[in-house]
Design a protein around this motif. Structure first.
Motif, mmCIF file in Angstrom:
data_model
loop_
_atom_site.group_PDB
_atom_site.id
_atom_site.type_symbol
_atom_site.label_atom_id
_atom_site.label_comp_id
_atom_site.label_asym_id
_atom_site.label_seq_id
_atom_site.Cartn_x
_atom_site.Cartn_y
_atom_site.Cartn_z
ATOM 1 N N ALA A 147 14.931 2.497 5.379
ATOM 2 C CA ALA A 147 14.190 1.484 6.141
ATOM 3 C C ALA A 147 14.614 1.336 7.294
ATOM 4 C CB ALA A 147 14.469 0.267 5.224
ATOM 5 N N ALA A 148 15.968 1.296 7.642
ATOM 6 C CA ALA A 148 16.444 1.405 9.066
ATOM 7 C C ALA A 148 16.105 2.586 9.751
ATOM 8 C CB ALA A 148 17.859 1.510 8.926
ATOM 9 N N ASP A 192 11.044 -5.692 10.884
ATOM 10 C CA ASP A 192 11.634 -5.964 9.440
ATOM 11 C C ASP A 192 10.557 -6.758 8.694
ATOM 12 O OD1 ASP A 192 13.923 -5.673 7.860
ATOM 13 O OD2 ASP A 192 14.788 -7.448 8.127
ATOM 14 N N GLU A 193 9.647 -7.471 9.224
ATOM 15 C CA GLU A 193 8.851 -8.266 8.432
ATOM 16 C C GLU A 193 7.905 -7.541 7.801
ATOM 17 O OE1 GLU A 193 8.516 -11.520 7.849
ATOM 18 O OE2 GLU A 193 10.575 -11.817 9.048
ATOM 19 N N LYS A 219 12.196 1.736 10.637
ATOM 20 C CA LYS A 219 12.163 0.551 11.858
ATOM 21 C C LYS A 219 12.574 1.336 13.260
ATOM 22 C CE LYS A 219 15.125 -2.173 9.852
ATOM 23 N NZ LYS A 219 15.813 -3.533 9.643
ATOM 24 N N ILE A 266 8.479 -4.664 6.224
ATOM 25 C CA ILE A 266 9.130 -4.262 4.984
ATOM 26 C C ILE A 266 9.430 -5.379 3.919
ATOM 27 C CG2 ILE A 266 11.495 -3.701 4.269
ATOM 28 C CD1 ILE A 266 11.827 -1.944 6.887
ATOM 29 N N ARG A 275 8.260 -12.262 15.375
ATOM 30 C CA ARG A 275 8.402 -12.050 13.818
ATOM 31 C C ARG A 275 7.690 -13.341 13.279
ATOM 32 N NH1 ARG A 275 14.081 -10.246 11.435
ATOM 33 N NH2 ARG A 275 13.500 -10.465 8.963
ATOM 34 N N ALA A 285 13.168 -2.240 1.561
ATOM 35 C CA ALA A 285 14.483 -2.768 1.962
ATOM 36 C C ALA A 285 15.760 -2.280 1.194
ATOM 37 C CB ALA A 285 14.578 -4.190 2.103
ATOM 38 N N GLU A 341 13.325 -4.034 16.147
ATOM 39 C CA GLU A 341 13.595 -3.731 14.870
ATOM 40 C C GLU A 341 13.535 -5.040 13.763
ATOM 41 O OE1 GLU A 341 16.762 -1.110 14.038
ATOM 42 O OE2 GLU A 341 16.427 0.228 15.687
ATOM 43 N N GLY A 342 14.132 -6.247 14.521
ATOM 44 C CA GLY A 342 13.857 -7.225 13.794
ATOM 45 C C GLY A 342 12.674 -7.801 13.422
#
Length: 142
Positions: free
Chosen positions: A106-107, A129-130, A110, A132, A77, A100, A125-126
């Motif tokens: 968004a979910a 997320d960067e 990902k 997004i 990340r 986001a 997904e974490g």
């Protein structure tokens, strides 16, 4: 009333146990984690000098193939965040990445991205997320 007190007591014990574990882990591994993180950030910066936004995402996709721990996930990340910040921005990069604020899309984005990588988990997904977060910052500038 007794049940409520028991539940509160259990929650306090769990909180103390988690805080104790966190302190123990950090006291044993904190310096190494910081050094490793700095190394990852430097690698991301070097990679980004010759890369664009798409290359950053492709690189972190490769890195995630062998990532199974929280520490590895955090480093990936950090890599993606640093790489996107430094690399040449491709205006088409954010075209298909939802904001986001549209948390359902968004979910879903990902999840679909991670499924393509055969990494359908919250770790992946974490990291993704960067992208997004990065695209939201670019949209704010428009």
């Amino acid at each position: 009333m007794k049940v409520l007190l028991i539940i509160i007591g259990i929650l306090i014990l769990i909180t103390i146990a988690l805080a104790s574990f966190g302190y123990y882990w950090w006291s044993r591994h904190g310096e190494q984690f910081i050094a490793d993180t700095q190394k990852v950030m430097n690698e991301a910066g070097e990679f980004a000098k010759e890369a664009d936004s798409f290359a950053c995402l492709d690189k972190v996709n490769e890195m995630m193939a062998h990532c199974e721990s929280i520490q590895c996930t955090l480093h990936n990340r950090f890599f993606l965040s640093e790489c996107l910040a430094i690399a040449k921005y491709d205006v088409n990069f954010c075209q298909n990445i939802p904001p986001a604020s549209d948390f359902i899309k968004a979910a879903d984005w990902k999840q679909q991205h991670c499924i393509k990588l055969n990494k359908n988990d919250t770790y992946c997904e974490g990291v993704i997320d960067e992208a997004i977060i990065f695209c939201d910052s670019k949209r704010d500038l428009l």
